[in-house]
Scaffold this motif. Structure first.
Motif, PDB file in Angstrom:
ATOM      1  N   TYR A 204       0.840  -1.207   0.000  1.00 14.06           N
ATOM      2  CA  TYR A 204       0.000   0.000   0.000  1.00 14.06           C
ATOM      3  C   TYR A 204       0.872   1.253   0.000  1.00 14.06           C
ATOM      4  CZ  TYR A 204      -3.624   3.305   1.536  1.00 14.06           C
ATOM      5  OH  TYR A 204      -4.487   4.377   1.636  1.00 14.06           O
ATOM      6  N   VAL A 205       1.997   1.182   0.712  1.00 12.24           N
ATOM      7  CA  VAL A 205       2.897   2.341   0.754  1.00 12.24           C
ATOM      8  C   VAL A 205       3.331   2.727  -0.658  1.00 12.24           C
ATOM      9  CG1 VAL A 205       5.128   3.206   1.557  1.00 12.24           C
ATOM     10  CG2 VAL A 205       3.740   1.765   3.067  1.00 12.24           C
ATOM     11  N   TYR A 206       3.785   1.763  -1.414  1.00 15.89           N
ATOM     12  CA  TYR A 206       4.288   2.054  -2.759  1.00 15.89           C
ATOM     13  C   TYR A 206       3.173   2.533  -3.694  1.00 15.89           C
ATOM     14  CZ  TYR A 206       8.427  -0.461  -1.140  1.00 15.89           C
ATOM     15  OH  TYR A 206       9.537  -0.865  -0.435  1.00 15.89           O
ATOM     16  N   ASP A 207       1.963   2.045  -3.486  1.00 17.21           N
ATOM     17  CA  ASP A 207       0.849   2.432  -4.359  1.00 17.21           C
ATOM     18  C   ASP A 207       0.280   3.809  -4.030  1.00 17.21           C
ATOM     19  OD1 ASP A 207       0.922   0.119  -5.846  1.00 17.21           O
ATOM     20  OD2 ASP A 207      -0.568  -0.927  -4.614  1.00 17.21           O
ATOM     21  N   HIS A 208       0.438   4.263  -2.776  1.00 20.07           N
ATOM     22  CA  HIS A 208      -0.263   5.477  -2.346  1.00 20.07           C
ATOM     23  C   HIS A 208       0.654   6.591  -1.846  1.00 20.07           C
ATOM     24  CE1 HIS A 208      -3.427   2.393  -2.290  1.00 20.07           C
ATOM     25  NE2 HIS A 208      -4.268   3.388  -2.502  1.00 20.07           N
ATOM     26  N   LEU A 209       1.962   6.382  -1.842  1.00 23.05           N
ATOM     27  CA  LEU A 209       2.883   7.417  -1.375  1.00 23.05           C
ATOM     28  C   LEU A 209       2.827   8.623  -2.308  1.00 23.05           C
ATOM     29  CD1 LEU A 209       5.102   7.811   0.873  1.00 23.05           C
ATOM     30  CD2 LEU A 209       6.757   7.206  -0.897  1.00 23.05           C
ATOM     31  N   GLU A 210       2.638   9.796  -1.718  1.00 23.42           N
ATOM     32  CA  GLU A 210       2.631  11.055  -2.481  1.00 23.42           C
ATOM     33  C   GLU A 210       4.023  11.674  -2.395  1.00 23.42           C
ATOM     34  OE1 GLU A 210       0.543  15.516  -2.255  1.00 23.42           O
ATOM     35  OE2 GLU A 210      -0.277  13.843  -1.077  1.00 23.42           O
ATOM     36  N   SER A 241       9.964   2.925   7.790  1.00 23.84           N
ATOM     37  CA  SER A 241      11.207   3.172   7.042  1.00 23.84           C
ATOM     38  C   SER A 241      11.085   2.872   5.559  1.00 23.84           C
ATOM     39  CB  SER A 241      12.341   2.333   7.639  1.00 23.84           C
ATOM     40  OG  SER A 241      12.580   2.684   8.985  1.00 23.84           O
ATOM     41  N   THR A 242       9.969   2.305   5.129  1.00 26.47           N
ATOM     42  CA  THR A 242       9.817   1.850   3.746  1.00 26.47           C
ATOM     43  C   THR A 242      10.064   2.942   2.699  1.00 26.47           C
ATOM     44  OG1 THR A 242       8.296   0.094   4.428  1.00 26.47           O
ATOM     45  CG2 THR A 242       8.224   0.755   2.114  1.00 26.47           C
ATOM     46  N   PRO A 243       9.519   4.163   2.846  1.00 25.60           N
ATOM     47  CA  PRO A 243       9.747   5.184   1.808  1.00 25.60           C
ATOM     48  C   PRO A 243      11.213   5.513   1.580  1.00 25.60           C
ATOM     49  CG  PRO A 243       7.910   5.833   3.203  1.00 25.60           C
ATOM     50  CD  PRO A 243       8.562   4.659   3.869  1.00 25.60           C
ATOM     51  N   GLY A 244      12.059   5.316   2.579  1.00 17.85           N
ATOM     52  CA  GLY A 244      13.472   5.640   2.440  1.00 17.85           C
ATOM     53  C   GLY A 244      14.217   4.762   1.463  1.00 17.85           C
ATOM     54  N   ARG A 245      13.584   3.694   1.029  1.00 19.27           N
ATOM     55  CA  ARG A 245      14.226   2.812   0.054  1.00 19.27           C
ATOM     56  C   ARG A 245      14.034   3.315  -1.373  1.00 19.27           C
ATOM     57  NH1 ARG A 245      12.282  -3.169   0.987  1.00 19.27           N
ATOM     58  NH2 ARG A 245      13.972  -3.503  -0.522  1.00 19.27           N
ATOM     59  N   LEU A 246      13.172   4.311  -1.547  1.00 21.68           N
ATOM     60  CA  LEU A 246      12.838   4.786  -2.884  1.00 21.68           C
ATOM     61  C   LEU A 246      13.795   5.886  -3.335  1.00 21.68           C
ATOM     62  CD1 LEU A 246       8.951   4.979  -2.486  1.00 21.68           C
ATOM     63  CD2 LEU A 246      10.272   3.216  -3.669  1.00 21.68           C
ATOM     64  N   LYS A 247      14.327   5.736  -4.530  1.00 21.18           N
ATOM     65  CA  LYS A 247      15.182   6.764  -5.104  1.00 21.18           C
ATOM     66  C   LYS A 247      14.375   8.041  -5.292  1.00 21.18           C
ATOM     67  CE  LYS A 247      18.295   7.610  -9.024  1.00 21.18           C
ATOM     68  NZ  LYS A 247      18.860   7.046 -10.270  1.00 21.18           N
ATOM     69  N   GLY A 248      14.937   9.161  -4.857  1.00 20.43           N
ATOM     70  CA  GLY A 248      14.251  10.447  -4.991  1.00 20.43           C
ATOM     71  C   GLY A 248      13.467  10.859  -3.769  1.00 20.43           C
ATOM     72  N   VAL A 249      13.279   9.964  -2.802  1.00 21.42           N
ATOM     73  CA  VAL A 249      12.611  10.314  -1.545  1.00 21.42           C
ATOM     74  C   VAL A 249      13.677  10.539  -0.481  1.00 21.42           C
ATOM     75  CG1 VAL A 249      11.073   9.518   0.290  1.00 21.42           C
ATOM     76  CG2 VAL A 249      10.504   9.058  -2.103  1.00 21.42           C
ATOM     77  N   HIS A 250      13.710  11.757   0.062  1.00 25.46           N
ATOM     78  CA  HIS A 250      14.756  12.122   1.014  1.00 25.46           C
ATOM     79  C   HIS A 250      14.214  12.472   2.400  1.00 25.46           C
ATOM     80  CE1 HIS A 250      17.414  12.028  -2.395  1.00 25.46           C
ATOM     81  NE2 HIS A 250      16.705  12.949  -3.013  1.00 25.46           N
ATOM     82  N   ARG A 268      10.629  11.103   9.110  1.00 30.82           N
ATOM     83  CA  ARG A 268      11.963  10.586   8.866  1.00 30.82           C
ATOM     84  C   ARG A 268      12.655  11.466   7.819  1.00 30.82           C
ATOM     85  NH1 ARG A 268      10.463   8.402  12.691  1.00 30.82           N
ATOM     86  NH2 ARG A 268      10.565   6.193  13.288  1.00 30.82           N
ATOM     87  N   SER A 269      13.981  11.520   7.870  1.00 30.97           N
ATOM     88  CA  SER A 269      14.721  12.373   6.948  1.00 30.97           C
ATOM     89  C   SER A 269      16.089  11.770   6.649  1.00 30.97           C
ATOM     90  CB  SER A 269      14.896  13.774   7.530  1.00 30.97           C
ATOM     91  OG  SER A 269      15.732  14.561   6.713  1.00 30.97           O
ATOM     92  N   GLN A 270      16.549  11.997   5.441  1.00 28.39           N
ATOM     93  CA  GLN A 270      17.916  11.662   5.057  1.00 28.39           C
ATOM     94  C   GLN A 270      18.738  12.927   4.829  1.00 28.39           C
ATOM     95  OE1 GLN A 270      17.181   9.296   1.552  1.00 28.39           O
ATOM     96  NE2 GLN A 270      16.508   7.505   2.708  1.00 28.39           N
ATOM     97  N   GLY A 271      18.210  14.053   5.278  1.00 34.05           N
ATOM     98  CA  GLY A 271      18.905  15.319   5.076  1.00 34.05           C
ATOM     99  C   GLY A 271      18.492  16.376   6.079  1.00 34.05           C
ATOM    100  N   PRO A 272      17.386  17.082   5.828  1.00 36.11           N
ATOM    101  CA  PRO A 272      17.007  18.179   6.721  1.00 36.11           C
ATOM    102  C   PRO A 272      16.597  17.692   8.097  1.00 36.11           C
ATOM    103  CG  PRO A 272      15.257  17.729   5.144  1.00 36.11           C
ATOM    104  CD  PRO A 272      16.441  16.923   4.707  1.00 36.11           C
ATOM    105  N   ALA A 273      16.953  18.455   9.121  1.00 35.58           N
ATOM    106  CA  ALA A 273      16.545  18.130  10.490  1.00 35.58           C
ATOM    107  C   ALA A 273      15.049  18.342  10.639  1.00 35.58           C
ATOM    108  CB  ALA A 273      17.309  18.998  11.479  1.00 35.58           C
ATOM    109  N   ILE A 274      14.360  17.343  11.220  1.00 37.05           N
ATOM    110  CA  ILE A 274      12.897  17.425  11.317  1.00 37.05           C
ATOM    111  C   ILE A 274      12.396  17.400  12.774  1.00 37.05           C
ATOM    112  CG2 ILE A 274      12.199  16.646   9.037  1.00 37.05           C
ATOM    113  CD1 ILE A 274      12.728  14.181  11.875  1.00 37.05           C
ATOM    114  N   ASN A 275      13.299  17.438  13.753  1.00 42.03           N
ATOM    115  CA  ASN A 275      12.831  17.372  15.144  1.00 42.03           C
ATOM    116  C   ASN A 275      12.119  18.641  15.579  1.00 42.03           C
ATOM    117  OD1 ASN A 275      15.602  18.250  14.847  1.00 42.03           O
ATOM    118  ND2 ASN A 275      15.757  18.332  17.080  1.00 42.03           N
ATOM    119  N   ASP A 276      12.513  19.807  15.058  1.00 42.69           N
ATOM    120  CA  ASP A 276      11.789  21.037  15.402  1.00 42.69           C
ATOM    121  C   ASP A 276      10.388  21.036  14.789  1.00 42.69           C
ATOM    122  OD1 ASP A 276      13.869  22.035  16.903  1.00 42.69           O
ATOM    123  OD2 ASP A 276      14.687  23.282  15.296  1.00 42.69           O
ATOM    124  N   LEU A 277      10.261  20.487  13.601  1.00 46.01           N
ATOM    125  CA  LEU A 277       8.946  20.353  12.983  1.00 46.01           C
ATOM    126  C   LEU A 277       8.061  19.447  13.833  1.00 46.01           C
ATOM    127  CD1 LEU A 277       6.815  20.523  10.742  1.00 46.01           C
ATOM    128  CD2 LEU A 277       8.141  18.843   9.443  1.00 46.01           C
TER     129      LEU A 277
END
Length: 315
Positions: A204-210, A241-250, A268-277
């Motif tokens: 479902y994640v892969y089919d519905h991720l925006e 953690s599933t979306p992090g496996r997709l190329k282009g999702v950071h 989750r993030s592979q770049g920008p800090a998201i704890n303040d958000l």
């Protein structure tokens, strides 16, 4: 900030110790909680050591909680592990003890406790507990059961040593732990184990991720879907953690609808800090892995919009 020595001395003089962790526990919360408890029990069998907190969901293979009575808190030392701020402590009776210690690796946004040790450079709270035990000499013992619990927590919070929080010291501690007599491979297998319906949820994640052009992504898991798959909200943790496996999702935000219509939010993030958000939406956590709450889909969209802005600024 207090030293390991001060915490070890307090443990040594306390006859009753109650250990808490955060709500919606992950392997690190349970591993550090149980690992510390088992070390104290092995060293001081005469002490009354209890694990406090609400249910652990499908992580009961790691640890289960004790029945803790109100009277148990009288003259007790309370230790809270892996919990950045007081509202996220599981079982708010932690305040009823005689003395409170905080041991954590999240940003110290809420410096509660009579004593506290916070190391944001540690991969996990379990790594900190291992360091605490190693520092203690004969005042705290490392056993196979302790090592297995702490190894579970470290593996969980490092994503099997794949996350940036993994350091040379993390690997050295893990190597020490696996030298004890427990089945590390079995723990690794349990970490990756999912049911068939959880696998369908991953589909479902892969089919519905925006996915936005910035590299930020959003997904909402409705209660109706969980019900149709006979899954609980806790069962949905396997897809975080599933979306992090997709190329282009950071970076990504995932909202799991709760029974009351609100959303448990995973950031989750592979770049920008998201704890303040996350903190702006009744949550918090690490710069690259945080949690929050959303009242409705409108707030979920607001979080996604803010995440897109963070991602654009980072790029």
């Amino acid at each position: 900030m207090n030293t390991f020595g001060e915490i070890i001395d307090q443990i040594a003089i306390s006859s009753k110790i109650i250990i808490h962790r955060h709500v919606n526990p992950d392997p690190d919360a349970l591993g550090s909680q149980l690992g510390l408890a088992e070390s104290i029990r092995a060293t001081y069998p005469q002490k009354n050591v209890l694990l406090a907190g609400e249910g652990v969901g499908d992580l009961d293979w790691i640890s289960t909680m004790d029945t803790v009575k109100d009277t148990d808190y009288q003259d007790a030392l309370v230790i809270v592990v892996d919990t950045a701020n007081r509202p996220r402590i599981s079982d708010q009776r932690y305040q009823q003890g005689a003395k409170l210690i905080k041991i954590d690796h999240h940003p110290n946004v809420d410096p509660y406790g009579d004593l506290r040790y916070v190391n944001t450079s540690a991969s996990s709270c379990s790594e900190i507990i291992a360091d605490l035990i190693n520092t203690a000499g004969n005042k705290l013992r490392m056993t196979a059961r302790v090592a297995a619990s702490l190894y579970t927590g470290i593996v969980g919070d490092t994503g099997r040593f794949l996350y940036p929080s993994t350091t040379v010291h993390t690997l050295a501690v893990a190597a020490q732990l696996v030298s004890f007599d427990f089945d590390a491979n079995l723990i690794n297998l349990k970490m990756g184990e999912i049911t068939l319906n959880q696998a369908r949820l991953q589909g479902y994640v892969y089919d519905h991720l925006e996915v936005d052009d910035s590299g930020a992504a959003k997904l909402i898991i409705p209660q109706s879907l969980l019900h149709s798959l006979d899954l609980t909200t806790d069962d949905a943790h396997v897809i975080v953690s599933t979306p992090g496996r997709l190329k282009g999702v950071h970076s990504w935000v995932m909202g799991v609808e709760q029974l009351d219509g609100t959303y448990r939010v995973h950031l989750r993030s592979q770049g920008p800090a998201i704890n303040d958000l996350a903190a702006a939406h009744h949550g918090g956590g690490h710069p690259l892995a945080s949690g929050a709450k959303a009242q409705d889909e409108a707030e979920m969209q607001q979080i996604f919009t803010e995440l897109i802005t963070l991602q654009q600024q980072f790029k």
